[in-house]
Enzyme design. Structure first.
Site, PDB file in Angstrom:
ATOM      1  N   SER A  44     -12.786  -0.562   7.510  1.00  0.00           N
ATOM      2  CA  SER A  44     -13.173  -1.640   6.101  1.00  0.00           C
ATOM      3  C   SER A  44     -13.749  -2.953   6.621  1.00  0.00           C
ATOM      4  O   SER A  44     -14.062  -3.623   5.697  1.00  0.00           O
ATOM      5  CB  SER A  44     -11.405  -2.163   6.271  1.00  0.00           C
ATOM      6  N   ASP A  45     -14.042  -2.756   7.841  1.00  0.00           N
ATOM      7  CA  ASP A  45     -15.049  -3.906   8.329  1.00  0.00           C
ATOM      8  C   ASP A  45     -15.922  -3.490   9.382  1.00  0.00           C
ATOM      9  O   ASP A  45     -15.577  -2.452  10.244  1.00  0.00           O
ATOM     10  CB  ASP A  45     -14.479  -5.336   8.568  1.00  0.00           C
TER      11      ASP A  45
ATOM     12  N   ARG B 207       0.945  -1.329  -0.052  1.00  0.00           N
ATOM     13  CA  ARG B 207      -0.020   0.125  -0.071  1.00  0.00           C
ATOM     14  C   ARG B 207       0.980   1.316  -0.094  1.00  0.00           C
ATOM     15  O   ARG B 207       0.580   2.076  -0.675  1.00  0.00           O
ATOM     16  CB  ARG B 207      -0.953  -0.098   1.141  1.00  0.00           C
TER      17      ARG B 207
ATOM     18  N   GLU C 277      -8.345  -1.083  15.764  1.00  0.00           N
ATOM     19  CA  GLU C 277      -6.923  -1.233  14.971  1.00  0.00           C
ATOM     20  C   GLU C 277      -6.153  -1.924  15.778  1.00  0.00           C
ATOM     21  O   GLU C 277      -6.511  -2.064  16.727  1.00  0.00           O
ATOM     22  CB  GLU C 277      -7.032   0.021  14.195  1.00  0.00           C
TER      23      GLU C 277
HETATM   24  N1  HPA Z   1      -9.825  -5.636  14.016  1.00  0.00           N
HETATM   25  C1  HPA Z   1      -8.509  -5.093  14.343  1.00  0.00           C
HETATM   26  N2  HPA Z   1      -7.731  -4.265  13.567  1.00  0.00           N
HETATM   27  C2  HPA Z   1      -8.324  -4.068  12.202  1.00  0.00           C
HETATM   28  C3  HPA Z   1      -9.645  -4.489  12.117  1.00  0.00           C
HETATM   29  C4  HPA Z   1     -10.468  -5.148  13.030  1.00  0.00           C
HETATM   30  O1  HPA Z   1     -11.692  -5.480  12.721  1.00  0.00           O
HETATM   31  N3  HPA Z   1     -10.267  -4.116  10.534  1.00  0.00           N
HETATM   32  C5  HPA Z   1      -8.925  -3.306  10.073  1.00  0.00           C
HETATM   33  N4  HPA Z   1      -7.911  -3.438  10.943  1.00  0.00           N
END
Ligand code: HPA
Length: 239
Positions: free
Chosen positions: A203-204, A24, A179
């Protein structure tokens, strides 16, 4: 040169953008900087220095977790005269009301991590962003019309954990997302009296289990990247 970075002094800019993933870092440098030079590839932790709108900026990877970002940010502050490190990473939201792609400017990072106690005898389980970068990021976001959420996040030491949906520390402190790096970065910046910020893209979602697909990931980071690059110019100007 430092123990983990082969760059020479002067090859790293005073403001460093730091994604977790080396590829990245490469992608962001190749697509946004001019006159780029690869200044570190030890362990494939790529660092590129180049110019963005005439400001010299370094983009380099942190790896994953507090121990890894702890090493690289320590050496950058201590041995390369780096003034500001801006983490640009992804996170998992703890609230179902936070949509994917939301950009978070981290005010405070909470953690159960032993990093800061081990390194500096700091006993706090949280650290604030350090210096003026947080405010400059918010001002830059407002100027660019980029919606940003500011608040607390949780830097966990384990991605996979039995209490993934409700770690006590995250719940008690109303953390927006999980994170794994901001806590160690902020602790190092505090120790060296330097500047640190963490911009995170969701991202989630840990509650709804929605995720940004691998193909969408690259695109999803462009807003955060633009914000970070523009903020980096302003931070550089204010040094
Ligand atoms: N947990 C921890 N770190 C992360 C996550 C997560 O769901 N998604 C992206 N980094």
């Amino acid at each position: 040169m430092s123990v983990h970075l082969a760059a020479k002094k002067g090859e790293i800019a005073p403001v460093v953008l730091m994604p977790g993933d080396p590829l990245r870092a490469k992608f962001i440098a190749e697509n946004n900087l001019e006159n780029i030079r690869l200044v570190n590839s030890v362990r494939n932790i790529f660092f590129y220095t180049g110019t963005y709108k005439d400001t010299t900026i370094t983009i380099g990877a942190s790896g994953m977790g507090c121990p890894s970002i702890g090493i690289y940010s320590y050496e950058l502050y201590n041995e390369f005269d780096v003034e500001c490190i801006m983490r640009i990473g992804t996170c998992g939201a703890y609230l179902d009301s936070i949509p994917l792609y939301t950009v978070i400017n981290t005010e405070t990072a909470y953690s159960e991590s032993t990093y800061a106690g081990t390194a500096f005898n700091y006993r706090e389980d949280y650290f604030q962003h350090q210096g003026n970068a947080f405010d400059i990021i918010n001002q830059t976001a407002a100027a660019l019309n980029i919606p940003v959420l500011s608040g607390s996040i949780h830097s966990g030491d384990a991605f996979y954990r039995v209490d993934r949906e409700m770690p006590a520390l995250a719940k008690q402190n109303k953390c927006l997302a999980a994170e794994m790096e901001a806590f160690a970065l902020f602790a190092n910046a505090k120790y060296f009296n330097k500047t640190a910020a963490a911009i995170l893209t969701v991202s989630d979602n840990i509650i709804t289990h929605q995720v940004i697909s691998t193909e969408e990931r690259e695109r999803s980071l462009t807003t955060m990247t633009q914000l970070a690059l523009e903020a980096a110019c302003r931070i550089h100007e204010a040094l």
